[in-house]
Design an enzyme around this catalytic site. Structure first.
Site, PDB file in Angstrom:
ATOM      1  N   GLU A 225      61.331 -33.890  49.306  1.00  0.00           N
ATOM      2  CA  GLU A 225      59.989 -34.399  49.041  1.00  0.00           C
ATOM      3  C   GLU A 225      59.693 -35.631  49.889  1.00  0.00           C
ATOM      4  O   GLU A 225      58.609 -35.756  50.471  1.00  0.00           O
ATOM      5  CB  GLU A 225      59.811 -34.744  47.564  1.00  0.00           C
ATOM      6  CG  GLU A 225      58.392 -35.214  47.244  1.00  0.00           C
ATOM      7  CD  GLU A 225      58.259 -35.861  45.873  1.00  0.00           C
ATOM      8  OE1 GLU A 225      57.278 -35.556  45.172  1.00  0.00           O
ATOM      9  OE2 GLU A 225      59.128 -36.686  45.519  1.00  0.00           O
TER      10      GLU A 225
ATOM     11  N   TRP B 255      55.920 -29.480  43.176  1.00  0.00           N
ATOM     12  CA  TRP B 255      54.465 -29.615  43.305  1.00  0.00           C
ATOM     13  C   TRP B 255      53.737 -28.295  43.088  1.00  0.00           C
ATOM     14  O   TRP B 255      52.518 -28.221  43.266  1.00  0.00           O
ATOM     15  CB  TRP B 255      54.112 -30.160  44.694  1.00  0.00           C
ATOM     16  CG  TRP B 255      54.287 -31.648  44.823  1.00  0.00           C
ATOM     17  CD1 TRP B 255      55.430 -32.325  45.184  1.00  0.00           C
ATOM     18  CD2 TRP B 255      53.294 -32.655  44.604  1.00  0.00           C
ATOM     19  NE1 TRP B 255      55.200 -33.673  45.195  1.00  0.00           N
ATOM     20  CE2 TRP B 255      53.897 -33.913  44.853  1.00  0.00           C
ATOM     21  CE3 TRP B 255      51.953 -32.609  44.229  1.00  0.00           C
ATOM     22  CZ2 TRP B 255      53.207 -35.111  44.732  1.00  0.00           C
ATOM     23  CZ3 TRP B 255      51.263 -33.808  44.110  1.00  0.00           C
ATOM     24  CH2 TRP B 255      51.884 -35.039  44.357  1.00  0.00           C
TER      25      TRP B 255
ATOM     26  N   TYR C 212      49.976 -38.131  49.258  1.00  0.00           N
ATOM     27  CA  TYR C 212      50.815 -39.177  49.847  1.00  0.00           C
ATOM     28  C   TYR C 212      51.023 -39.085  51.357  1.00  0.00           C
ATOM     29  O   TYR C 212      50.816 -40.065  52.081  1.00  0.00           O
ATOM     30  CB  TYR C 212      52.182 -39.173  49.163  1.00  0.00           C
ATOM     31  CG  TYR C 212      52.132 -39.481  47.701  1.00  0.00           C
ATOM     32  CD1 TYR C 212      52.010 -40.783  47.237  1.00  0.00           C
ATOM     33  CD2 TYR C 212      52.191 -38.453  46.751  1.00  0.00           C
ATOM     34  CE1 TYR C 212      51.955 -41.074  45.885  1.00  0.00           C
ATOM     35  CE2 TYR C 212      52.138 -38.724  45.391  1.00  0.00           C
ATOM     36  CZ  TYR C 212      52.023 -40.041  44.966  1.00  0.00           C
ATOM     37  OH  TYR C 212      51.958 -40.308  43.625  1.00  0.00           O
TER      38      TYR C 212
ATOM     39  N   ARG D 217      52.774 -58.965  54.865  1.00  0.00           N
ATOM     40  CA  ARG D 217      51.846 -57.837  54.976  1.00  0.00           C
ATOM     41  C   ARG D 217      52.554 -56.506  55.241  1.00  0.00           C
ATOM     42  O   ARG D 217      51.948 -55.570  55.748  1.00  0.00           O
ATOM     43  CB  ARG D 217      50.822 -58.112  56.080  1.00  0.00           C
ATOM     44  CG  ARG D 217      50.023 -59.396  55.848  1.00  0.00           C
ATOM     45  CD  ARG D 217      49.057 -59.667  56.979  1.00  0.00           C
ATOM     46  NE  ARG D 217      48.351 -60.942  56.787  1.00  0.00           N
ATOM     47  CZ  ARG D 217      47.448 -61.441  57.625  1.00  0.00           C
ATOM     48  NH1 ARG D 217      47.135 -60.762  58.739  1.00  0.00           N
ATOM     49  NH2 ARG D 217      46.875 -62.588  57.374  1.00  0.00           N
TER      50      ARG D 217
ATOM     51  N   CYS E  42      50.363 -41.550  41.881  1.00  0.00           N
ATOM     52  CA  CYS E  42      50.946 -42.312  40.768  1.00  0.00           C
ATOM     53  C   CYS E  42      51.686 -43.534  41.315  1.00  0.00           C
ATOM     54  O   CYS E  42      51.561 -44.625  40.785  1.00  0.00           O
ATOM     55  CB  CYS E  42      51.898 -41.437  39.968  1.00  0.00           C
ATOM     56  SG  CYS E  42      51.072 -40.094  39.097  1.00  0.00           S
TER      57      CYS E  42
ATOM     58  N   ARG F  40      51.188 -46.904  39.130  1.00  0.00           N
ATOM     59  CA  ARG F  40      50.123 -47.032  38.126  1.00  0.00           C
ATOM     60  C   ARG F  40      50.407 -46.223  36.882  1.00  0.00           C
ATOM     61  O   ARG F  40      50.009 -46.580  35.772  1.00  0.00           O
ATOM     62  CB  ARG F  40      48.776 -46.599  38.721  1.00  0.00           C
ATOM     63  CG  ARG F  40      48.719 -45.119  39.026  1.00  0.00           C
ATOM     64  CD  ARG F  40      47.325 -44.592  39.283  1.00  0.00           C
ATOM     65  NE  ARG F  40      47.378 -43.159  39.552  1.00  0.00           N
ATOM     66  CZ  ARG F  40      47.295 -42.215  38.615  1.00  0.00           C
ATOM     67  NH1 ARG F  40      47.137 -42.532  37.344  1.00  0.00           N
ATOM     68  NH2 ARG F  40      47.360 -40.935  38.945  1.00  0.00           N
ATOM     69  N   SER F  41      51.084 -45.077  37.042  1.00  0.00           N
ATOM     70  CA  SER F  41      51.338 -44.143  35.952  1.00  0.00           C
ATOM     71  C   SER F  41      52.725 -43.552  36.135  1.00  0.00           C
ATOM     72  O   SER F  41      53.056 -43.084  37.227  1.00  0.00           O
ATOM     73  CB  SER F  41      50.279 -43.038  35.951  1.00  0.00           C
ATOM     74  OG  SER F  41      50.560 -42.050  34.985  1.00  0.00           O
ATOM     75  N   ALA F  42      53.538 -43.586  35.072  1.00  0.00           N
ATOM     76  CA  ALA F  42      54.935 -43.191  35.233  1.00  0.00           C
ATOM     77  C   ALA F  42      55.409 -42.334  34.072  1.00  0.00           C
ATOM     78  O   ALA F  42      55.473 -42.796  32.922  1.00  0.00           O
ATOM     79  CB  ALA F  42      55.810 -44.441  35.344  1.00  0.00           C
ATOM     80  N   ASP F  43      55.732 -41.087  34.369  1.00  0.00           N
ATOM     81  CA  ASP F  43      56.357 -40.160  33.432  1.00  0.00           C
ATOM     82  C   ASP F  43      57.839 -40.533  33.398  1.00  0.00           C
ATOM     83  O   ASP F  43      58.611 -40.165  34.288  1.00  0.00           O
ATOM     84  CB  ASP F  43      56.136 -38.733  33.935  1.00  0.00           C
ATOM     85  CG  ASP F  43      56.903 -37.673  33.151  1.00  0.00           C
ATOM     86  OD1 ASP F  43      57.701 -38.032  32.270  1.00  0.00           O
ATOM     87  OD2 ASP F  43      56.691 -36.481  33.445  1.00  0.00           O
TER      88      ASP F  43
ATOM     89  N   ASN G 141      61.388 -41.141  41.248  1.00  0.00           N
ATOM     90  CA  ASN G 141      60.730 -42.243  41.954  1.00  0.00           C
ATOM     91  C   ASN G 141      61.734 -43.324  42.363  1.00  0.00           C
ATOM     92  O   ASN G 141      61.678 -43.842  43.479  1.00  0.00           O
ATOM     93  CB  ASN G 141      59.638 -42.861  41.087  1.00  0.00           C
ATOM     94  CG  ASN G 141      58.596 -41.866  40.619  1.00  0.00           C
ATOM     95  OD1 ASN G 141      58.173 -41.913  39.472  1.00  0.00           O
ATOM     96  ND2 ASN G 141      58.177 -40.958  41.489  1.00  0.00           N
TER      97      ASN G 141
ATOM     98  N   HIS H 212      55.197 -44.291  30.400  1.00  0.00           N
ATOM     99  CA  HIS H 212      55.053 -43.505  29.182  1.00  0.00           C
ATOM    100  C   HIS H 212      56.092 -42.400  29.051  1.00  0.00           C
ATOM    101  O   HIS H 212      56.658 -41.925  30.042  1.00  0.00           O
ATOM    102  CB  HIS H 212      53.652 -42.877  29.105  1.00  0.00           C
ATOM    103  CG  HIS H 212      53.255 -42.144  30.355  1.00  0.00           C
ATOM    104  ND1 HIS H 212      52.541 -42.740  31.373  1.00  0.00           N
ATOM    105  CD2 HIS H 212      53.487 -40.859  30.757  1.00  0.00           C
ATOM    106  CE1 HIS H 212      52.332 -41.859  32.336  1.00  0.00           C
ATOM    107  NE2 HIS H 212      52.912 -40.717  31.985  1.00  0.00           N
ATOM    108  N   LEU H 213      56.317 -42.029  27.818  1.00  0.00           N
ATOM    109  CA  LEU H 213      57.082 -40.830  27.470  1.00  0.00           C
ATOM    110  C   LEU H 213      56.118 -39.828  26.871  1.00  0.00           C
ATOM    111  O   LEU H 213      55.356 -40.165  25.948  1.00  0.00           O
ATOM    112  CB  LEU H 213      58.164 -41.156  26.450  1.00  0.00           C
ATOM    113  CG  LEU H 213      59.351 -41.988  26.943  1.00  0.00           C
ATOM    114  CD1 LEU H 213      60.139 -42.535  25.768  1.00  0.00           C
ATOM    115  CD2 LEU H 213      60.247 -41.143  27.851  1.00  0.00           C
TER     116      LEU H 213
ATOM    117  N   ALA I 167      54.106 -31.883  32.274  1.00  0.00           N
ATOM    118  CA  ALA I 167      52.681 -31.923  31.877  1.00  0.00           C
ATOM    119  C   ALA I 167      51.826 -31.907  33.119  1.00  0.00           C
ATOM    120  O   ALA I 167      51.994 -32.749  34.004  1.00  0.00           O
ATOM    121  CB  ALA I 167      52.407 -33.168  31.043  1.00  0.00           C
TER     122      ALA I 167
END
Length: 314
Positions: free
Chosen positions: A58, A80, A144, A177, A196, A216-219, A227, A257-258, A313
């Protein structure tokens, strides 16, 4: 990898129940940070087996600037598939069984799951065999890889953020930078999944390269182990190209989150003792980060506990 287990436990203890776009529901916290010293081993989770072959293929897909799942399928990587399939079933070309909310329905209905898996298999086979179909339905939009390697510019040629950050680290290591962003507001709605892991920054000190990711969002059960290892690998690759040692990987979260249907799995994992971290081995003959293939990247002495399956999900 105690940092990861501490995050999971914190979500269970302190998190709040929230609805989400998938319909599954989550327990989440907002704002958390983990730090990994890359000198002390490669941070590949040991309390369950994580498929490193998927992580490296990936990441190389991102680095190629590719956004079509065909490359991933050629490397037996299916992480994916669901997002490409979702775009297909929402198109005018799709006919047949109603596949609305197919991800959630497959988790709740065994008969539907069997049909869904057969349709997904036929879809991925067609992506591999039919170039025209792959071009149309294997694409995920400008996710990405496109943002990393070909950020659109209104006045100039597309911006290659990865090449630019490598040159910046080489020529001006003390700069603040050294940043790559995947969050392009102008193109979010055209992506199969908005990024994410949205932005990362490099930092040079004492001859070592560190990387901080803002996610921003993490399973936390399924995604975060990937990750961590992916950005640790990226740090190793760029450190090697810029003549530096590796420092830290710093992982900063927004919504961590879980999913509510991952509670049994995370409890099983929390009951396990972490083991020694593996070591990363890179092909020393490769001169550039863009020359690497999957066989040029390996981990050695990886001895994790058994894997734990859980539904994704979508």
């Amino acid at each position: 990898m105690e940092q990861y287990l501490e995050l999971a436990q914190k979500i269970l203890d302190e998190g709040v129940i929230k609805e989400d776009r998938t319909g599954v529901g989550t327990k989440s916290i907002f704002g958390h940070q983990m730090r990994f010293d890359l000198q002390k081993g490669f941070p590949l989770l040991t309390t369950k087996r994580v498929a490193f072959r998927l992580i490296k293929s990936e990441l190389l897909w991102f680095l190629k600037g590719d956004t079509n799942i065909r490359y991933l399928l050629e490397h037996n990587n299916h992480i994916w598939d669901e997002w490409a399939f979702e775009r297909y079933v929402e198109s005018e070309d799709y006919t047949g069984l109603d596949m609305t909310n197919f991800g959630l329905r497959a988790q709740e209905d065994e008969d539907f799951k069997e049909v869904y898996e057969e349709k997904m298999k036929k879809f991925t086979e067609r992506i591999l065999k039919d170039e025209e179909f792959a071009e149309k339905y294997g694409s995920l939009g400008n996710v990405y890889g496109a943002q990393w390697r070909s950020w659109p510019s209104a006045t100039e040629a597309p911006i290659d953020q990865i090449k630019n950050v490598i040159e910046s680290i080489k020529n001006n290591p003390d700069s603040r930078r050294h940043i790559v962003s995947a969050w392009n507001p102008d193109e979010i709605e055209e992506m199969a999944l908005p990024p994410c892991h949205t932005l990362f920054q490099f930092y040079v000190a004492d001859g070592k390269l560190s990387c901080q990711l803002y996610q921003r969002s993490a399973d936390v059960f399924l995604g975060v182990p990937f990750n961590i290892a992916s950005y640790a690998l990226l740090t190793h690759l760029i450190a090697r190209e810029t003549g530096l040692e590796v420092g830290e990987f710093v992982h900063t979260f927004g919504d961590a989150h879980l999913y509510l249907n991952h509670f049994d799995q995370i409890q099983k994992q929390l009951a396990r003792e972490p083991r020694a971290l593996p070591e990363l081995v890179l092909n020393e003959t490769k001169e550039s980060i863009f020359d690497f293939d999957v066989e040029d990247i390996e981990v050695v002495d990886y001895k994790p506990h058994k894997g734990i399956r859980a539904p994704i999900a979508v």
